[in-house]
Design a protein around this motif. Structure first.
Motif, PDB file in Angstrom:
ATOM      1  N   ASN A   1       0.832  -1.204   0.000  1.00 33.26           N
ATOM      2  CA  ASN A   1       0.000   0.000   0.000  1.00 33.26           C
ATOM      3  C   ASN A   1       0.863   1.249   0.000  1.00 33.26           C
ATOM      4  O   ASN A   1       0.417   2.326   0.395  1.00 33.26           O
ATOM      5  CB  ASN A   1      -0.926   0.006   1.227  1.00 33.26           C
TER       6      ASN A   1
ATOM      7  N   LYS B   1      -5.603   3.341 -10.141  1.00 33.96           N
ATOM      8  CA  LYS B   1      -5.168   1.955 -10.364  1.00 33.96           C
ATOM      9  C   LYS B   1      -3.685   1.788 -10.146  1.00 33.96           C
ATOM     10  O   LYS B   1      -3.218   0.745  -9.670  1.00 33.96           O
ATOM     11  CB  LYS B   1      -5.544   1.534 -11.784  1.00 33.96           C
TER      12      LYS B   1
ATOM     13  N   GLU C   1     -11.666 -11.596  -7.699  1.00 33.02           N
ATOM     14  CA  GLU C   1     -11.253 -10.666  -6.646  1.00 33.02           C
ATOM     15  C   GLU C   1     -10.571  -9.439  -7.228  1.00 33.02           C
ATOM     16  O   GLU C   1     -10.737  -8.327  -6.728  1.00 33.02           O
ATOM     17  CB  GLU C   1     -10.322 -11.375  -5.665  1.00 33.02           C
TER      18      GLU C   1
ATOM     19  N   HIS D   1     -11.266  -7.963  -9.879  1.00 36.20           N
ATOM     20  CA  HIS D   1     -12.223  -7.074 -10.533  1.00 36.20           C
ATOM     21  C   HIS D   1     -13.473  -6.829  -9.694  1.00 36.20           C
ATOM     22  O   HIS D   1     -14.476  -6.320 -10.200  1.00 36.20           O
ATOM     23  CB  HIS D   1     -12.608  -7.650 -11.899  1.00 36.20           C
ATOM     24  N   ALA D   2     -13.378  -7.167  -8.404  1.00 37.94           N
ATOM     25  CA  ALA D   2     -14.535  -7.007  -7.519  1.00 37.94           C
ATOM     26  C   ALA D   2     -14.946  -5.548  -7.366  1.00 37.94           C
ATOM     27  O   ALA D   2     -16.112  -5.236  -7.079  1.00 37.94           O
ATOM     28  CB  ALA D   2     -14.227  -7.615  -6.151  1.00 37.94           C
ATOM     29  N   HIS D   3     -13.991  -4.646  -7.562  1.00 39.54           N
ATOM     30  CA  HIS D   3     -14.292  -3.213  -7.401  1.00 39.54           C
ATOM     31  C   HIS D   3     -15.097  -2.655  -8.578  1.00 39.54           C
ATOM     32  O   HIS D   3     -15.622  -1.542  -8.497  1.00 39.54           O
ATOM     33  CB  HIS D   3     -12.992  -2.419  -7.281  1.00 39.54           C
ATOM     34  N   LEU D   4     -15.201  -3.421  -9.653  1.00 34.99           N
ATOM     35  CA  LEU D   4     -15.921  -2.946 -10.832  1.00 34.99           C
ATOM     36  C   LEU D   4     -17.417  -3.245 -10.688  1.00 34.99           C
ATOM     37  O   LEU D   4     -17.847  -4.386 -10.821  1.00 34.99           O
ATOM     38  CB  LEU D   4     -15.373  -3.605 -12.098  1.00 34.99           C
ATOM     39  N   THR D   5     -18.208  -2.242 -10.417  1.00 34.62           N
ATOM     40  CA  THR D   5     -19.652  -2.422 -10.308  1.00 34.62           C
ATOM     41  C   THR D   5     -20.251  -2.601 -11.695  1.00 34.62           C
ATOM     42  O   THR D   5     -19.611  -2.310 -12.715  1.00 34.62           O
ATOM     43  CB  THR D   5     -20.295  -1.189  -9.655  1.00 34.62           C
TER      44      THR D   5
ATOM     45  N   ARG E   1     -20.294   0.663 -13.508  1.00 38.73           N
ATOM     46  CA  ARG E   1     -18.994   1.082 -14.053  1.00 38.73           C
ATOM     47  C   ARG E   1     -18.656   0.292 -15.315  1.00 38.73           C
ATOM     48  O   ARG E   1     -18.111   0.837 -16.276  1.00 38.73           O
ATOM     49  CB  ARG E   1     -17.911   0.884 -12.995  1.00 38.73           C
ATOM     50  N   LYS E   2     -18.979  -1.008 -15.315  1.00 39.45           N
ATOM     51  CA  LYS E   2     -18.707  -1.815 -16.507  1.00 39.45           C
ATOM     52  C   LYS E   2     -19.603  -1.388 -17.664  1.00 39.45           C
ATOM     53  O   LYS E   2     -19.172  -1.397 -18.827  1.00 39.45           O
ATOM     54  CB  LYS E   2     -18.889  -3.295 -16.184  1.00 39.45           C
TER      55      LYS E   2
ATOM     56  N   ASN F   1      -1.763 -10.418 -10.180  1.00 38.42           N
ATOM     57  CA  ASN F   1      -1.405 -10.109  -8.801  1.00 38.42           C
ATOM     58  C   ASN F   1      -0.032 -10.716  -8.515  1.00 38.42           C
ATOM     59  O   ASN F   1       0.559 -11.405  -9.355  1.00 38.42           O
ATOM     60  CB  ASN F   1      -2.464 -10.631  -7.822  1.00 38.42           C
TER      61      ASN F   1
END
Length: 419
Positions: free
Chosen positions: A18, A57, A274, A276-280, A283-284, A383
């Motif tokens: 982070n 990103k 996981e 791409h979990a942040h992509l609602t 948003r897609k 990752n």
């Protein structure tokens, strides 16, 4: 002897840390790890506009100027190629030629140039709008021609005439170039490195982009998420190269390989979800609209999408390559909206996605290679866990199969690419 795979890796934000900031030490370690695996090169893209989504990103790496970054990385490595990105739309040929030849000396012949025309950024360089695609590639062709002339205006042999002004003047000569976009006197102030011409990479997949690649490039970064797309692109480029008097093997087709590698197939897919979990869904849908030029938010996720529902591709589309790939996918498979939203052209950059165990990843690479869909690839790790599997499992399996080298056979990028 069958030519082995050409393998590079994207210097990306594949980090679980982070930390905020350029994280230079992390990037040095990243490149040294790639060199230990005997990869051909490390590649870094460049962005001339501060896109909020991209900034979020890539917060762990920051968008440093790739050429300046590679000057540092060159001193921390000895063999791996370093492919930097420089736009022909906004940089004078003399500056490009001088920067690249300087980097080639700093790296001892390991630099490659990813030639881009850029799709935005004009207002950051005092221009109101981007040139149309055709003109951008016309300018790029002229720019690369001038850069090559400048490199050869100060040949390496002239350095042997040190102190002999007459011999130096006989070999170091102005180019007196005057064209549609550039006027350059020359000669270059940096001599040619004895490694020879710097390899050129390019990523355009439109008709004009392919023709440019077939004319000047040694490798093309391909947006080929399917085997059919890869086979068609590689066949087309080889035919174009031959029509221009080049060898069919003059261009390497290198798709981005966006990989998620686990001990099991299910584990690898869990990594993918996981990531791409942040992509609602919203948003897609916005991303799909940006790619294809139509809002599908009034449809349900289980609704079938057919080719007649898609608009024609126009100049207003941000990327004709991605739009064409999506159209082909829809025409061939009639997916549901949910399936379409998970396409790499929507959630990524139209990379070839590889998800599975190390052996499954190797089998996928080998199948694409055997069917003429690629000459190699540029790894884009999903990752850190996948990156570790890639180095510890996938590369050794490729070496064992004879598809990749066990050790470097040279020290320059041209030697790695067998040019």
């Amino acid at each position: 002897m069958t030519r082995q795979l050409t393998i590079g890796i994207h210097l990306s934000a594949a980090s679980d840390t982070n930390s905020i900031g350029p994280a230079i030490d992390e990037q040095i370690a990243f490149v040294q790890r790639a060199e230990a695996a005997k990869l051909d090169f490390v590649f870094k893209a460049d962005y001339l506009v501060a896109h909020p989504a991209l900034m979020a990103k890539t917060k762990t790496t920051v968008n440093l100027d790739p050429s300046l970054l590679f000057a540092t990385l060159a001193r921390e490595t000895t063999h791996i190629g370093l492919v930097t990105t420089i736009s022909t739309s906004f940089n004078p040929p003399y500056v490009i030629a001088r920067q690249l030849q300087s980097l080639n000396w700093i790296s001892n012949g390991r630099i490659g140039w990813n030639v881009v025309t850029s799709i935005d950024g004009a207002k950051n360089f005092g221009e109101d709008a981007m040139l149309p695609s055709q003109q951008r590639y016309e300018k790029a062709k002229e720019c690369t021609d001038v850069v090559h002339q400048l490199w050869h205006s100060y040949p390496y042999e002239a350095m042997k005439a040190k102190g002999d002004m007459e011999k130096i003047q006989a070999s170091v000569k102005p180019i007196h170039y005057e064209g549609k976009y550039f006027k350059v006197e020359g000669p270059l102030s940096v001599p040619m490195h004895p490694a020879g011409d710097i390899p050129l990479f390019q990523a355009g997949a439109s008709d004009v982009g392919r023709q440019f690649a077939a004319t000047v490039s040694n490798a093309i970064f391909a947006a080929t998420p399917t085997m059919e797309a890869g086979i068609a692109l590689r066949k087309d480029l080889r035919q174009r190269a031959q029509a221009l008097g080049r060898s069919a093997d003059a261009i390497r087709v290198l798709p981005g390989l966006y990989f998620f590698i686990g001990d099991t197939y299910d584990e690898a897919w869990q990594m993918y979800y996981e990531a791409h979990a942040h992509l609602t869904v919203e948003r897609k849908l916005q991303s799909l609209q940006a790619v294809i030029g139509k809002d599908f938010s009034d449809l349900g996720l289980t609704d079938t999408i057919t080719i007649d529902m898609l608009p024609e591709i126009t100049d207003a589309i941000r990327s004709k390559t991605h739009a064409t790939l999506l159209r082909d996918y829809v025409a061939n498979y009639q997916p549901t909206l949910e399936q379409l939203l998970w396409r790499p052209e929507v959630i990524g950059s139209a990379h070839l996605v590889a998800i599975g165990t190390p052996k499954q990843i190797v089998n996928q690479i080998k199948t694409f290679y055997d069917n003429g869909a690629l000459d190699g690839f540029i790894g884009v790790p999903g990752n850190n866990a996948s990156l570790t599997q890639f180095y510890e499992q996938v590369i050794p399996l490729l070496v064992e199969s004879g598809l990749f080298r066990q050790k470097y056979n040279g020290s320059t990028l041209r030697e790695h690419l067998q040019l």
